[in-house]
Enzyme design. Structure first.
Site, PDB file in Angstrom:
ATOM      1  N   ARG A   1       0.809  -1.228   0.000  1.00 47.71           N
ATOM      2  CA  ARG A   1       0.000   0.000   0.000  1.00 47.71           C
ATOM      3  C   ARG A   1       0.843   1.280   0.000  1.00 47.71           C
ATOM      4  NH1 ARG A   1      -4.125   0.255   4.425  1.00 47.71           N
ATOM      5  NH2 ARG A   1      -3.235  -1.559   5.448  1.00 47.71           N
TER       6      ARG A   1
ATOM      7  N   THR B   1       3.377 -14.242  10.990  1.00 48.73           N
ATOM      8  CA  THR B   1       4.270 -13.661  11.997  1.00 48.73           C
ATOM      9  C   THR B   1       4.953 -14.743  12.850  1.00 48.73           C
ATOM     10  OG1 THR B   1       2.301 -13.385  13.373  1.00 48.73           O
ATOM     11  CG2 THR B   1       3.082 -11.441  12.214  1.00 48.73           C
TER      12      THR B   1
ATOM     13  N   GLY C   1       9.174  -3.826  12.337  1.00 43.83           N
ATOM     14  CA  GLY C   1       9.968  -2.814  11.648  1.00 43.83           C
ATOM     15  C   GLY C   1       9.148  -1.664  11.094  1.00 43.83           C
TER      16      GLY C   1
ATOM     17  N   GLY D   1      -5.792  -8.057  15.630  1.00 43.67           N
ATOM     18  CA  GLY D   1      -6.112  -9.203  16.466  1.00 43.67           C
ATOM     19  C   GLY D   1      -6.737  -8.702  17.761  1.00 43.67           C
TER      20      GLY D   1
ATOM     21  N   ASN E   1       1.308   1.520   7.100  1.00 42.61           N
ATOM     22  CA  ASN E   1       0.948   0.685   5.948  1.00 42.61           C
ATOM     23  C   ASN E   1       0.787   1.505   4.692  1.00 42.61           C
ATOM     24  OD1 ASN E   1       0.699  -1.921   7.337  1.00 42.61           O
ATOM     25  ND2 ASN E   1      -0.948  -0.891   8.423  1.00 42.61           N
TER      26      ASN E   1
ATOM     27  N   LYS F   1      31.887  28.496   0.669  1.00 41.20           N
ATOM     28  CA  LYS F   1      32.185  27.060   0.662  1.00 41.20           C
ATOM     29  C   LYS F   1      33.623  26.809   1.076  1.00 41.20           C
ATOM     30  CE  LYS F   1      34.180  24.709  -2.177  1.00 41.20           C
ATOM     31  NZ  LYS F   1      34.815  24.145  -3.386  1.00 41.20           N
TER      32      LYS F   1
ATOM     33  N   ARG G   1      41.795  46.693 -14.265  1.00 33.82           N
ATOM     34  CA  ARG G   1      40.662  46.732 -15.201  1.00 33.82           C
ATOM     35  C   ARG G   1      41.035  47.690 -16.331  1.00 33.82           C
ATOM     36  NH1 ARG G   1      37.681  50.042 -10.670  1.00 33.82           N
ATOM     37  NH2 ARG G   1      38.228  52.157 -11.307  1.00 33.82           N
TER      38      ARG G   1
HETATM   39  C1  UD1 Z   1      -0.513  -8.761  13.289  1.00 32.96           C
HETATM   40  C2  UD1 Z   1      -1.088  -9.586  14.422  1.00 32.96           C
HETATM   41  C3  UD1 Z   1      -2.343  -8.911  14.962  1.00 32.96           C
HETATM   42  C4  UD1 Z   1      -2.004  -7.490  15.396  1.00 32.96           C
HETATM   43  C5  UD1 Z   1      -1.358  -6.726  14.259  1.00 32.96           C
HETATM   44  C6  UD1 Z   1      -0.885  -5.394  14.742  1.00 32.96           C
HETATM   45  C7  UD1 Z   1      -0.554 -11.899  13.921  1.00 32.96           C
HETATM   46  C8  UD1 Z   1      -1.044 -13.161  13.369  1.00 32.96           C
HETATM   47  N1  UD1 Z   1      -1.420 -10.888  13.920  1.00 32.96           N
HETATM   48  O1  UD1 Z   1      -1.452  -8.693  12.266  1.00 32.96           O
HETATM   49  O2  UD1 Z   1      -2.859  -9.639  16.058  1.00 32.96           O
HETATM   50  O3  UD1 Z   1      -3.168  -6.832  15.837  1.00 32.96           O
HETATM   51  O4  UD1 Z   1      -0.215  -7.449  13.767  1.00 32.96           O
HETATM   52  O5  UD1 Z   1      -0.456  -4.666  13.623  1.00 32.96           O
HETATM   53  O6  UD1 Z   1       0.563 -11.827  14.397  1.00 32.96           O
HETATM   54  N2  UD1 Z   1       5.614 -10.006   9.008  1.00 32.96           N
HETATM   55  C9  UD1 Z   1       6.689 -10.762   8.618  1.00 32.96           C
HETATM   56  N3  UD1 Z   1       6.491 -11.953   8.013  1.00 32.96           N
HETATM   57  C10 UD1 Z   1       5.245 -12.469   7.835  1.00 32.96           C
HETATM   58  C11 UD1 Z   1       4.145 -11.702   8.241  1.00 32.96           C
HETATM   59  C12 UD1 Z   1       4.358 -10.492   8.836  1.00 32.96           C
HETATM   60  O7  UD1 Z   1       7.843 -10.339   8.780  1.00 32.96           O
HETATM   61  O8  UD1 Z   1       5.153 -13.583   7.279  1.00 32.96           O
HETATM   62  C13 UD1 Z   1       5.838  -8.729   9.661  1.00 32.96           C
HETATM   63  C14 UD1 Z   1       5.340  -7.543   8.867  1.00 32.96           C
HETATM   64  O9  UD1 Z   1       6.379  -7.011   8.092  1.00 32.96           O
HETATM   65  C15 UD1 Z   1       4.907  -6.581   9.950  1.00 32.96           C
HETATM   66  C16 UD1 Z   1       4.481  -7.472  11.088  1.00 32.96           C
HETATM   67  O10 UD1 Z   1       5.084  -8.708  10.853  1.00 32.96           O
HETATM   68  O11 UD1 Z   1       5.982  -5.783  10.386  1.00 32.96           O
HETATM   69  C17 UD1 Z   1       2.976  -7.611  11.178  1.00 32.96           C
HETATM   70  O12 UD1 Z   1       2.470  -8.087   9.984  1.00 32.96           O
HETATM   71  P1  UD1 Z   1       1.087  -7.583   9.402  1.00 32.96           P
HETATM   72  O13 UD1 Z   1       0.773  -8.380   8.237  1.00 32.96           O
HETATM   73  O14 UD1 Z   1       1.111  -6.126   9.318  1.00 32.96           O
HETATM   74  O15 UD1 Z   1       0.123  -7.900  10.618  1.00 32.96           O
HETATM   75  P2  UD1 Z   1      -1.051  -8.924  10.714  1.00 32.96           P
HETATM   76  O16 UD1 Z   1      -0.532 -10.310  10.592  1.00 32.96           O
HETATM   77  O17 UD1 Z   1      -2.139  -8.481   9.889  1.00 32.96           O
HETATM   78 CA    CA Z   2       0.165  -4.256   9.965  1.00 35.83          CA
END
Ligand code: UD1
Ligand code: CA
Length: 455
Positions: free
Chosen positions: A15, A80, A102, A137, A225, A349, A438
């Site tokens: 996004r 995650t 991050g 979540g 995002n 400079k 000059r």
């Molecule tokens: C996750 C949480 C959710 C919480 C939300 C807060 C889980 C399953 N859900 O949601 O409960 O409310 O964050 O923002 O944990 N990332 C990875 N690898 C992956 C997936 C994600 O590195 O395979 C990283 C993303 O870069 C990001 C963070 O994990 O920094 C969260 O991922 P994102 O997809 O934004 O969150 P959700 O899974 O939707």
């Molecule tokens: Ca997120």
């Protein structure tokens, strides 16, 4: 117990509509990931493991000078929980582990301290309350308020979706327990992902205490995002920086029109007008006044100096009680002593300018050493570059350079010499004398103006 931090940064950031990986987008001049890493470091984490995936090579490259980081690649984004699992082999077996994101850049060390403390002998989860927690979540508790599990938006029932307490994603537990729980997490859910959040249910089943903490401010746990969210967090951060300066006694004409992209240190009674940008390390001494629309990058300014509107100062050092601008440009290596005046459309400079010297209008001083109490007239240019090499111009104390003079380096204008206006000086001048170089002015005595031809 030592602390290890895992930073999840494998997300794509679709996004953002950008070629730059999301975590490399800057907030107040520093990448989102860089901010999170700095905060992790401030917790005295003995190890920081970054989980990278999409655009990962660029992310790693951006931090290649930081040899203290460990990197874990997540080839496929399977959730995650899966992401944390990729990092665990790099984590110290005995450590407490804190999981950060991050793309959540404004989390503060104090809030994380609380979370880590709460995780001793337990699993600690940072939660927040929102009017509408759609997308997040949700924290499911029993009648006595004990946390039972986290349910993701896509898996939640109608009544669970009404829960206002949401999971920030930050949690902490021992490495040992974390790896045990994660080995038991399955992907049987709406997204076919390995949810980190499933470990809460497992901890409860194992009879391990689950504690929750809250951040001091809700913006600490807000993620990026989209560019819109990034811009919102930028403003929040800038407002915080502005408030801290106001508290310390700095005058800001408008805290909403003020940007610090680095560290700004101010003495007493400093005043800053609107639309100024401070980058890198900027130090302003007592009573320094910055006019509107100035940009200062890695600059030190001593007490009592005034920077007038629309000036650009970069990698420069300015003494006390100077007057800079309006429309002045100090480039890298400009070192001004006290009471120097650099006026409109003057560029300096890689030059030293001695105390009390003035270049009030339209001049270029490059690769020069200017003594004290020198006066550089309007339109004066130091020709420092012969097309191949740069040479220095020496202008000694109390020199007066007439307007529109050209000083061809290498050249020395000795103490107290005068240069007649419009001179082209390519040889050293003697002290205390007038040098003019000059064409002589001539008047043609029998000259008649042209007459219009008939025809
Ligand atoms: C996750 C949480 C959710 C919480 C939300 C807060 C889980 C399953 N859900 O949601 O409960 O409310 O964050 O923002 O944990 N990332 C990875 N690898 C992956 C997936 C994600 O590195 O395979 C990283 C993303 O870069 C990001 C963070 O994990 O920094 C969260 O991922 P994102 O997809 O934004 O969150 P959700 O899974 O939707
Ligand atoms: Ca997120």
């Amino acid at each position: 117990m030592s602390l290890n931090v895992i930073v999840l940064a494998a997300g794509q950031g679709k996004r953002m509509h950008s070629d730059l990986p999301k975590v490399l987008h800057p907030l107040a001049g520093q990448s989102l990931l860089g901010r999170v890493i700095d905060t992790a470091r401030s917790l005295e984490a003995s190890k920081i493991v970054v989980v990278y995936g999409h655009g990962g090579d660029r992310v790693r490259k951006a931090f290649e000078n930081d040899t203290t980081l460990a990197w874990a690649e997540q080839k496929e984004q399977l959730g995650t929980g899966h992401a944390v699992m990729q990092a665990l082999p790099l984590v110290d077996k005995e450590a407490a582990v804190l999981v950060l994101y991050g793309d959540v850049p404004l989390i503060r060390a104090e809030s994380l301290h609380k979370l880590v403390k709460a995780s001793w002998g337990a699993l600690a989860v940072m939660t927040a309350i929102a009017e509408d927690a759609t997308g997040y979540g949700r924290i499911v508790r029993d009648a006595s308020g004990r946390m039972l599990r986290i349910v993701e938006q896509k898996d939640a029932t109608e009544s669970e979706r009404a829960i206002r307490e949401w999971n920030t994603g930050f949690l902490a537990a021992s490495a040992e327990r974390l790896s045990n729980w994660l080995s038991r997490v399955r992907n049987e859910n709406a997204q076919k992902e390995y949810y980190l959040t499933d470990i809460i249910g497992l901890a409860v089943a194992d009879g391990i205490v689950v504690r929750t903490t809250q951040p001091a401010q809700v913006w600490e746990v807000e993620g990026v995002n989209s560019r819109r969210q990034l811009a919102e967090l930028e403003r929040i951060h800038q407002r915080e920086v502005a408030n801290a300066l106001l508290e310390k006694g700095v005058t800001l004409a408008d805290p909403a029109r003020f940007d610090v992209r680095g560290v700004l240190e101010c003495g007493r009674d400093v005043s800053i007008d609107v639309n100024c940008v401070f980058e890198g390390a900027v130090k302003l001494g007592d009573r320094v006044r910055i006019g509107p629309n100035c940009v200062l990058k890695n600059v030190t300014i001593e007490a009592g100096t005034e920077v007038n509107p629309f000036s650009l100062l970069e990698e420069a050092t300015v003494g006390a009680n100077c007057r800079i601008g309006p429309y002045a440009r100090l480039r890298p290596g400009a070192v001004l002593s006290d009471e120097v005046h650099i006026g409109n459309f003057v560029e300096v400079k890689n030059s030293n300018v001695g105390s009390g010297s003035k270049a009030n209008h339209l001049a270029y001083i490059g690769d020069s050493d200017v003594g004290s109490k020198a006066n550089i007239g309007a339109g004066t240019i130091t020709c420092n570059y012969d097309g191949v090499n740069k040479h220095r111009t020496i202008i000694e104390d109390e020199v007066f350079v007439g307007s529109n003079s050209t000083l061809v380096a290498p050249v020395r204008i000795a103490k107290g010499s005068y240069i007649g206006a419009g001179s082209i000086i390519s040889k050293d001048t003697p002290p205390g004398q007038l040098t003019v170089a000059r064409a002589k002015q001539v008047t043609i005595p029998a000259w008649k103006p042209p007459v219009k031809k008939k025809g």
